[in-house]
Design an enzyme around this catalytic site. Structure first.
Site, PDB file in Angstrom:
ATOM      1  CB  ALA A 121      -0.895  -0.087   1.178  1.00 49.09           C
ATOM      2  CG  ASP A 181      -0.117   0.179  -4.683  1.00 49.41           C
ATOM      3  OD1 ASP A 181       1.026  -0.280  -5.336  1.00 49.41           O
ATOM      4  OD2 ASP A 181      -1.009  -0.673  -4.404  1.00 49.41           O
ATOM      5  CD  GLU A 232      28.088 -16.488 -14.830  1.00 48.07           C
ATOM      6  OE1 GLU A 232      27.473 -15.934 -14.019  1.00 48.07           O
ATOM      7  OE2 GLU A 232      28.667 -15.831 -15.910  1.00 48.07           O
ATOM      8  CE  LYS A 257      24.461 -22.313 -22.657  1.00 52.10           C
ATOM      9  NZ  LYS A 257      23.401 -21.788 -23.247  1.00 52.10           N
ATOM     10  CG  ASP A 315      17.017 -23.161 -21.174  1.00 49.46           C
ATOM     11  OD1 ASP A 315      17.421 -22.332 -22.293  1.00 49.46           O
ATOM     12  OD2 ASP A 315      16.449 -24.215 -21.308  1.00 49.46           O
ATOM     13  NE  ARG A 370      23.614 -14.893 -29.801  1.00 47.49           N
ATOM     14  CZ  ARG A 370      23.732 -15.267 -31.001  1.00 47.49           C
ATOM     15  NH1 ARG A 370      22.640 -15.444 -31.906  1.00 47.49           N
ATOM     16  NH2 ARG A 370      24.996 -15.568 -31.439  1.00 47.49           N
ATOM     17  CE  LYS A 429      24.144 -26.137 -24.482  1.00 45.96           C
ATOM     18  NZ  LYS A 429      23.056 -26.239 -25.321  1.00 45.96           N
ATOM     19  CB  CYS A 456     -17.994 -38.370 -26.031  1.00 44.45           C
ATOM     20  SG  CYS A 456     -17.159 -38.425 -24.666  1.00 44.45           S
ATOM     21  CB  CYS A 468     -21.078 -39.391 -22.430  1.00 39.81           C
ATOM     22  SG  CYS A 468     -21.135 -38.256 -23.426  1.00 39.81           S
ATOM     23  CB  CYS A 498     -17.855 -34.701 -25.560  1.00 40.55           C
ATOM     24  SG  CYS A 498     -19.448 -35.332 -24.953  1.00 40.55           S
ATOM     25  CB  CYS A 509     -20.128 -35.978 -21.017  1.00 46.58           C
ATOM     26  SG  CYS A 509     -18.636 -36.957 -21.276  1.00 46.58           S
TER      27      CYS A 509
HETATM   28  S1  IVH Z   1      28.330 -15.688 -21.332  1.00 48.47           S
HETATM   29  C1  IVH Z   1      29.684 -15.381 -26.250  1.00 48.47           C
HETATM   30  N1  IVH Z   1      27.237 -16.510 -19.509  1.00 48.47           N
HETATM   31  O1  IVH Z   1      24.100 -18.859 -23.610  1.00 48.47           O
HETATM   32  C2  IVH Z   1      28.605 -15.173 -25.494  1.00 48.47           C
HETATM   33  N2  IVH Z   1      26.027 -16.851 -21.368  1.00 48.47           N
HETATM   34  O2  IVH Z   1      24.910 -20.667 -25.666  1.00 48.47           O
HETATM   35  C3  IVH Z   1      28.882 -14.998 -23.843  1.00 48.47           C
HETATM   36  N3  IVH Z   1      23.924 -17.912 -21.440  1.00 48.47           N
HETATM   37  O3  IVH Z   1      24.394 -16.452 -25.974  1.00 48.47           O
HETATM   38  C4  IVH Z   1      27.972 -15.386 -23.188  1.00 48.47           C
HETATM   39  N4  IVH Z   1      23.860 -18.208 -19.398  1.00 48.47           N
HETATM   40  O4  IVH Z   1      22.601 -15.960 -23.905  1.00 48.47           O
HETATM   41  C5  IVH Z   1      27.104 -16.430 -20.707  1.00 48.47           C
HETATM   42  N5  IVH Z   1      26.039 -17.306 -17.469  1.00 48.47           N
HETATM   43  C6  IVH Z   1      26.225 -17.219 -18.634  1.00 48.47           C
HETATM   44  C7  IVH Z   1      25.058 -17.463 -19.467  1.00 48.47           C
HETATM   45  C8  IVH Z   1      25.024 -17.410 -20.791  1.00 48.47           C
HETATM   46  C9  IVH Z   1      23.004 -18.174 -20.295  1.00 48.47           C
HETATM   47  C10 IVH Z   1      23.518 -17.868 -22.874  1.00 48.47           C
HETATM   48  C11 IVH Z   1      23.758 -16.512 -23.646  1.00 48.47           C
HETATM   49  C12 IVH Z   1      24.675 -17.318 -24.930  1.00 48.47           C
HETATM   50  C13 IVH Z   1      24.206 -18.404 -24.954  1.00 48.47           C
HETATM   51  C14 IVH Z   1      25.505 -19.338 -25.574  1.00 48.47           C
END
Ligand code: IVH
Length: 673
Positions: free
Chosen positions: A34, A37, A116, A118, A120, A139, A321, A415, A418, A433, A438
């Site tokens: 609140a 807002d 770190e 990756k 998705d 991209r 991966k 169906c 029924c 259906c 049913c």
């Molecule tokens: S570094 C040259 N770090 O994965 C690109 N990419 O398969 C450098 N992605 O295009 C990317 N997590 O969109 C980097 N921790 C991470 C990521 C990451 C996801 C994606 C990114 C990249 C794609 C490549």
């Protein structure tokens, strides 16, 4: 004077930004909703009164704006590259070896890697100039992407201004836009309830939500992101200093207010990387978002530079991966499920198979068109894929594995539950259906009614619904409220305690909030959000069911399809009877009456064009809260036309008829009196 106002607006904006950061990045809210807002509205009000003082990066822009016809192209300052993959430990070892070679260090020396997650999602390039977010682009082909700045600005975890006194003149920050798994599931449930297209996985849902020409739609989806990379950097006359390593650069991003991943590690040598990779694999299923691997990067920028590029990937980084959440299995049979509106969904019964840690026995085939498009036959070997908690789906048929005895499948004409006729409307993908009684439909209807987001009848799960319907105890929704203790005890699996518990839960559902009942009825195209809009506007179910198409369309947020579906639904006398019987048993709680002064009592407004800060549903809500009505066309009965930018024929008509025209500032000032 105007300087004071400007200072005030700046203060409000930075306070809102601070709270956004606390809430969306740190997940530690610092004020109540609140109070937040109130700050937001205060800023909105000042902007309406002083449109020439609106800050270029005002947080009010986060609610979305005018829809675009198409996205502009955006050329990245430095191309967005891709990454090479390692799918096995051997491939990762080969990467490590190669890196040693290209930067010319002793093969036995342990290199410092930054590892770190990756994420998705969908890669994004944010451009900050002198600390202000000026562009955001997808991209695309790597050189040129789509300018999605307006949409990105609706994402509250992304700062509109960097939290630093020394921003570089220009910096491109690279990251990933994602949707958390639970948000993806909620979005899909919502889409399903509205009988709209669902998304196959969180990544597609994130992409679909970001690439909306109407940024208001993006604003309604809880997107977030993680940032990790550097694109173009222009230091110019600023005092900015780029750190020496990627790990430190990420810390800097965090300080600037950008969300960064939590799981990361500076690793000494390949062995430690492998350990991190395995650790993350162990917690992968517990993460609130999807990842498809870890990214391993030479930590020092100088070494990245030394490693150079091969084709379009930096040689000093790799995507290590995890195996995808896909598996191969066989379609043993195809069965048909009947939904609450009678929609028939074909489901593949497959040889049980482990998909990314979960055993799968069934996979949805969506509808006949999908079966035909993918040419799925009984006996086929198929690839199935699972995303979050959603029903797995068949993505592809391995045709090379066919032996010739596979059988094609056609949705039946009658169906399977029924035996009524199945009808497929022209141009519709879904077969339905047509049976009024049913049992298949009834079971789904009761499930939908009882679910958490609807009447929230705790303990009325799938199996019990099945039992109640099969035993003939529930033939209509209202029968739930006549169930007795002995009825339940006669069912398998019920004991004294469980019977009482269910009866108590049903009892508690005699006074639902009105929207829960509306949503629970399971009207096509009426999801939870629509149900809330209807409840707020009409305040009673009887009023909704007697509303004309025109009246329904006056409700902000109700479109043509929903309005027509409501009219169709209430045109059946069985529906009316069912609702009357339900209302004898339950008393929905009407939404609280407005506490605003009823200054627009009896006044009719028409909205046209795009207003500077309010959107259509926001303006409608304010008008209705103050006792007024919103109509869709201008006539002599119209009291006010509230007009924004690019107002068209309605504005002309208002002028012809001499109807009073207000701009947003004038409208807001009426509210103050
Ligand atoms: S570094 C040259 N770090 O994965 C690109 N990419 O398969 C450098 N992605 O295009 C990317 N997590 O969109 C980097 N921790 C991470 C990521 C990451 C996801 C994606 C990114 C990249 C794609 C490549």
């Amino acid at each position: 004077m105007s300087k004071d106002i400007k200072t005030k607006m700046q203060k409000l904006a930075s306070e809102i930004q601070k709270h956004d950061y606390q809430y969306y990045v740190l997940d530690e809210p610092s004020i109540t909703d609140a109070a937040y807002d109130q700050l937001f509205r205060e800023l909105q009000k000042l902007e309406v009164e002083n449109p020439d003082l609106i800050l270029p990066n005002s947080p009010t822009q986060r609610v979305g704006g005018m829809a675009l016809d198409q996205f502009q192209k955006y050329r990245h300052g430095i191309p967005m590259l891709s990454l090479a993959n390692a799918l096995t430990e051997e491939e990762f070892a080969a990467f490590d070896e190669r890196v040693h070679r290209v930067i010319d260090v002793d093969p036995n020396q342990e290199l410092e890697y930054f590892a770190e997650l990756k994420f998705d999602g969908l890669s994004i390039n944010l451009v900050y100039e002198n600390g202000s977010l000026t562009h955001a682009a997808t991209r695309g082909d790597g050189e040129t992407g789509e300018d999605v700045t307006l949409n990105i600005k609706t994402i509250r975890s992304i700062p509109l201004t960097l939290k630093t006194d020394h921003p570089p003149e220009k910096i491109e920050i690279r990251g990933e836009i994602i949707l958390a798994i639970k948000d993806f599931e909620r979005l899909n449930r919502d889409q399903l309830n509205k009988e709209e297209k669902t998304f196959a996985n969180p990544r597609n849902a994130a992409a679909g939500s970001l690439r909306q020409l109407d940024s208001k739609i993006t604003a309604s989806r809880p997107l977030t992101g993680f940032f990790y990379g550097l694109g173009e950097l222009v230091i110019g006359n600023s005092k900015y200093k780029l750190p020496k390593t990627i790990a430190e650069f990420e810390d800097q991003l965090k300080e600037w207010g950008l969300p960064v991943g939590k799981q990361k590690k500076i690793c000494k040598g390949a062995k430690q990387v492998l350990k991190f990779y395995k650790e993350i694999e162990g917690i992968r299923e517990d993460l609130p978002f999807e990842i498809d691997g870890v990214v391993v990067k030479l930590n020092a920028f100088s070494l990245q530079q030394a490693a150079g590029f091969v084709s379009r990937s930096p040689r000093g980084m790799i995507a290590f991966k995890y195996p995808p959440k896909k598996s191969v299995t066989m379609v043993e049979d195809i069965q048909v499920q009947v939904g609450r509106t009678g929609a028939l969904t074909p489901v593949a019964i497959v040889t049980p198979v482990n998909v990314g840690g979960v055993w799968v026995k069934r996979a949805t085939l969506h509808n006949q068109d999908e079966i035909n498009r993918k040419d799925i036959r009984i006996g086929d070997h198929v690839v199935i894929q699972r995303a979050g908690d959603v029903i797995p789906e068949v993505v592809e048929v391995l045709k090379e594995k066919r032996r010739g005895d596979e059988r094609k499948f056609l949705i039946p004409d009658i169906c399977p539950v029924c035996e009524s006729k199945v009808i497929r409307g022209e141009g519709e993908a879904v077969a339905r259906c047509s049976g009024r009684n049913c049992i298949g439909k009834l079971k789904e209807k009761v499930r939908h009614f009882a679910q958490k987001d609807a009447m929230n009848i705790d303990g009325l799960g799938d199996k019990i619904v099945e039992q109640l319907v099969d035993a003939g105890l529930v033939k209509k929704l209202h029968d739930l409220y006549s169930l007795e203790y002995d009825d339940l005890l006669s069912l398998e699996g019920f004991a004294e305690k469980s019977a009482h518990k269910l009866l108590n839960a049903i009892e508690a559902a005699r006074t639902p909030e009105l929207y829960r009942l509306i949503f629970g009825l399971g009207i096509r195209h009426v999801g939870e959000t629509t149900a809330k809009l209807l409840a707020q506007h009409f305040k009673s179910l009887k009023k909704i069911r007697s509303a004309t198409l025109e009246k329904l369309l006056e409700v902000g947020g109700i479109g043509d399809e929903m309005a027509k579906s409501l009219i169709e639904y209430f045109s059946h006398h069985e529906v009316i009877e069912e609702i009357d019987s339900l209302l004898e048993k339950i008393k929905p709680v009407e939404p609280k009456a407005s506490t605003s002064p009823q200054i627009f009592q009896g006044k009719v407004f028409v909205l046209t064009g795009t207003l500077p800060t309010l959107d259509r549903s926001g303006a409608t809500k304010i008008i209705e809260d103050h006792g007024g009505k919103v109509s869709s066309s201008v006539s002599k009965k119209t009291d006010y036309v509230l007009a924004g930018e690019e107002a068209g024929s309605k504005l002309e008509k208002a002028r012809e008829l001499g109807v009073k025209v207000l701009n947003e500032a004038e409208f807001q000032s009426l509210l103050l009196h």
